[in-house]
Motif scaffolding. Structure first.
Motif, PDB file in Angstrom:
ATOM      1  N   TYR A  36       0.882  -0.979  -0.057  1.00  0.00           N
ATOM      2  CA  TYR A  36      -0.371  -0.045   0.243  1.00  0.00           C
ATOM      3  C   TYR A  36       1.264   0.777   0.462  1.00  0.00           C
ATOM      4  N   GLY A  37       1.784   1.256  -0.980  1.00  0.00           N
ATOM      5  CA  GLY A  37       2.661   2.417  -0.896  1.00  0.00           C
ATOM      6  C   GLY A  37       4.112   2.088   0.269  1.00  0.00           C
ATOM      7  N   LYS A  38       3.852   1.419   1.307  1.00  0.00           N
ATOM      8  CA  LYS A  38       5.278   1.766   1.843  1.00  0.00           C
ATOM      9  C   LYS A  38       6.249   0.884   1.551  1.00  0.00           C
ATOM     10  N   LEU A  39       7.556   1.394   1.480  1.00  0.00           N
ATOM     11  CA  LEU A  39       8.659   0.379   0.738  1.00  0.00           C
ATOM     12  C   LEU A  39       9.042  -0.444   2.234  1.00  0.00           C
ATOM     13  N   LEU A  40       9.131  -2.339   2.967  1.00  0.00           N
ATOM     14  CA  LEU A  40       9.261  -2.899   3.341  1.00  0.00           C
ATOM     15  C   LEU A  40      10.518  -2.736   4.060  1.00  0.00           C
ATOM     16  N   PHE A  41      11.186  -2.193   4.477  1.00  0.00           N
ATOM     17  CA  PHE A  41      12.494  -1.956   4.850  1.00  0.00           C
ATOM     18  C   PHE A  41      13.452  -1.984   4.080  1.00  0.00           C
ATOM     19  N   TRP A  42      12.962  -0.302   4.206  1.00  0.00           N
ATOM     20  CA  TRP A  42      14.249   0.194   2.711  1.00  0.00           C
ATOM     21  C   TRP A  42      15.356   0.349   3.158  1.00  0.00           C
ATOM     22  N   GLU A  43      15.099   1.259   4.475  1.00  0.00           N
ATOM     23  CA  GLU A  43      17.175   1.341   5.531  1.00  0.00           C
ATOM     24  C   GLU A  43      17.893   0.142   4.373  1.00  0.00           C
ATOM     25  N   ASP A  44      17.220  -0.845   5.043  1.00  0.00           N
ATOM     26  CA  ASP A  44      18.002  -1.986   4.465  1.00  0.00           C
ATOM     27  C   ASP A  44      18.597  -2.170   3.592  1.00  0.00           C
ATOM     28  N   HIS A  45      17.667  -2.129   1.871  1.00  0.00           N
ATOM     29  CA  HIS A  45      17.982  -1.837   1.392  1.00  0.00           C
ATOM     30  C   HIS A  45      19.147  -0.743   0.241  1.00  0.00           C
ATOM     31  N   TYR A  46      18.348   0.173   1.234  1.00  0.00           N
ATOM     32  CA  TYR A  46      18.856   0.899   0.827  1.00  0.00           C
ATOM     33  C   TYR A  46      20.768   1.469   0.515  1.00  0.00           C
ATOM     34  N   PHE A  47      21.148   0.838   2.176  1.00  0.00           N
ATOM     35  CA  PHE A  47      22.805   0.571   2.338  1.00  0.00           C
ATOM     36  C   PHE A  47      23.067  -0.194   2.231  1.00  0.00           C
ATOM     37  N   ARG A  48      22.152  -1.452   1.625  1.00  0.00           N
ATOM     38  CA  ARG A  48      23.051  -2.622   1.223  1.00  0.00           C
ATOM     39  C   ARG A  48      24.032  -2.265  -0.509  1.00  0.00           C
ATOM     40  N   LEU A  49      22.878  -1.410  -1.329  1.00  0.00           N
ATOM     41  CA  LEU A  49      23.220  -0.748  -2.115  1.00  0.00           C
ATOM     42  C   LEU A  49      24.285   0.141  -2.403  1.00  0.00           C
ATOM     43  N   MET A  50      24.307   1.317  -1.604  1.00  0.00           N
ATOM     44  CA  MET A  50      25.037   1.717  -1.484  1.00  0.00           C
ATOM     45  C   MET A  50      26.534   0.657  -1.141  1.00  0.00           C
ATOM     46  N   ALA A  51      26.805  -0.200  -0.326  1.00  0.00           N
ATOM     47  CA  ALA A  51      27.725  -0.565   0.079  1.00  0.00           C
ATOM     48  C   ALA A  51      28.179  -1.877  -1.543  1.00  0.00           C
ATOM     49  N   SER A  52      27.070  -1.872  -1.345  1.00  0.00           N
ATOM     50  CA  SER A  52      27.566  -2.804  -3.617  1.00  0.00           C
ATOM     51  C   SER A  52      27.700  -1.666  -4.441  1.00  0.00           C
ATOM     52  N   MET A  53      27.748  -0.783  -4.438  1.00  0.00           N
ATOM     53  CA  MET A  53      28.188   0.621  -5.265  1.00  0.00           C
ATOM     54  C   MET A  53      29.590   0.446  -5.360  1.00  0.00           C
ATOM     55  N   ARG A  54      29.911   0.898  -3.762  1.00  0.00           N
ATOM     56  CA  ARG A  54      31.464   0.930  -3.577  1.00  0.00           C
ATOM     57  C   ARG A  54      31.847  -0.073  -4.237  1.00  0.00           C
ATOM     58  N   ILE A  55      31.796  -1.145  -3.766  1.00  0.00           N
ATOM     59  CA  ILE A  55      32.567  -2.783  -4.182  1.00  0.00           C
ATOM     60  C   ILE A  55      32.445  -2.679  -5.734  1.00  0.00           C
ATOM     61  N   MET A  56      31.785  -2.385  -5.783  1.00  0.00           N
ATOM     62  CA  MET A  56      31.657  -2.702  -7.709  1.00  0.00           C
ATOM     63  C   MET A  56      32.336  -1.159  -8.004  1.00  0.00           C
ATOM     64  N   ARG A  57      32.508  -0.282  -7.284  1.00  0.00           N
ATOM     65  CA  ARG A  57      33.636   0.720  -7.640  1.00  0.00           C
ATOM     66  C   ARG A  57      32.974   1.915  -8.577  1.00  0.00           C
ATOM     67  N   MET A  58      31.839   1.622  -8.331  1.00  0.00           N
ATOM     68  CA  MET A  58      30.710   3.100  -8.567  1.00  0.00           C
ATOM     69  C   MET A  58      30.907   4.269  -8.500  1.00  0.00           C
ATOM     70  N   GLU A  59      30.328   4.943  -8.677  1.00  0.00           N
ATOM     71  CA  GLU A  59      30.330   6.947  -8.338  1.00  0.00           C
ATOM     72  C   GLU A  59      29.328   6.833  -7.661  1.00  0.00           C
ATOM     73  N   ILE A  60      29.692   7.193  -6.845  1.00  0.00           N
ATOM     74  CA  ILE A  60      27.339   7.293  -5.964  1.00  0.00           C
ATOM     75  C   ILE A  60      27.758   8.762  -6.510  1.00  0.00           C
ATOM     76  N   PRO A  61      26.128   9.500  -6.657  1.00  0.00           N
ATOM     77  CA  PRO A  61      25.908  10.819  -7.044  1.00  0.00           C
ATOM     78  C   PRO A  61      25.636  11.174  -6.074  1.00  0.00           C
ATOM     79  N   MET A  62      26.223  12.719  -6.017  1.00  0.00           N
ATOM     80  CA  MET A  62      25.676  12.985  -4.460  1.00  0.00           C
ATOM     81  C   MET A  62      24.020  13.227  -3.709  1.00  0.00           C
ATOM     82  N   ASN A  63      23.262  12.730  -4.881  1.00  0.00           N
ATOM     83  CA  ASN A  63      21.894  12.941  -5.111  1.00  0.00           C
ATOM     84  C   ASN A  63      21.115  11.682  -4.594  1.00  0.00           C
TER      85      ASN A  63
END
Length: 280
Positions: A36-63
């Protein structure tokens, strides 16, 4: 509808053949359940994505803040007229075009797609669910094997194998011949009062639902949690096996070869999981 770098487009919009996610599997993704429009466990998804981008040496945009990406997901849900329903969102982040194996840039783009699903919360799965080992190919444990990248050849071939052999799923082995996960989720084993799941070091996916259940199990004094390797021989001796991912929640396994399992612990965990969601 899809969201391609903030632009809402028809879901039949085409990506360039030079897209690195398509050409080299140079992309990461998160599959998120929306209730119903609520993202479940969004914080965990977000931090996993950020950590994965760092491992993949992707540049994380400031926004690329948690708020920004959540807004982009919500925009996609609204454009798809699914704000009052439950859905499955796939957020894919890819390295921008240019180069061969060596990219010309580490800057990224993203695409968000959304699909309607039936169940708002997690429900108990009844009925037969048969699995076996997938032994055609093995997963080599490393930091890369724990990421959700677009390189999922083993999972694709394993899924075809499961269909050809009238199985609902298969269990994946690493090169040490340890059971590490299912084709579409993490694996848990129950024996007596011990609940066991493979450690991340064995090569399994760093699953968001895996994390939720580990947190819940640690609050249950009657059970002991072990993050230890699982051998194929342990499967036959287990009382219960179940698979976890954020879309289905908990999928009990009814049969591994000739062995049949109960699903009592998985029912208890599912109830606690739904309570956790309602209170969050």
């Amino acid at each position: 509808m899809i969201n391609f770098n903030e632009n809402i487009l028809e879901d039949n919009a085409l990506l360039s053949v030079q897209n690195r996610g398509f050409a080299y599997g140079d992309a990461l993704f998160e599959t998120i359940k929306i209730s119903y429009g609520k993202l479940l466990f969004w914080e965990d998804h977000y931090f996993r994505l950020m950590a994965s981008m760092r491992i993949m040496r992707m540049e994380i945009p400031m926004n690329f803040t948690m708020e920004y990406l959540e807004k982009q997901i919500q925009n996609t849900i609204n454009a798809s007229q699914l704000s009052n329903a439950s859905s499955r969102v796939k957020l894919t982040v890819f390295r921008n075009e240019g180069g061969l194996y060596l990219p010309e840039t580490n800057n990224v783009g993203f695409v968000i797609s959304v699909k309607l699903i039936e169940n708002d919360f997690y429900i108990t799965k009844e009925g037969a669910y048969k699995v076996d080992l997938f032994k055609d190919y093995y997963l080599s444990p490393s930091l890369l094997s724990t990421l959700k990248t677009n390189n999922k050849s083993l999972n694709v071939i394993g899924s075809i194998y499961a269909k050809e052999n009238n199985l609902n799923n298969c269990l994946v082995l690493n090169t040490n011949k340890q059971v590490i996960e299912a084709l579409n989720g993490n694996i848990f084993l129950v024996k007596g009062k011990t609940i066991k799941t493979p450690p991340i070091s064995s090569g399994c996916l760093k699953g968001v639902m895996r994390k939720q259940l580990i947190d819940i199990i640690k609050t249950m004094a009657e059970y002991e949690l072990e993050e230890e390797p699982i051998s194929p021989f342990e499967l036959q001796k287990a009382d219960e096996l179940f698979i976890t991912n954020v879309i289905v929640g908990i999928q009990p396994i009814s049969n591994y070869r000739k062995k049949q399992f109960v699903n009592e612990v998985s029912k208890t965990l599912l109830q606690k999981l739904n309570v956790k969601i309602r209170l969050s």
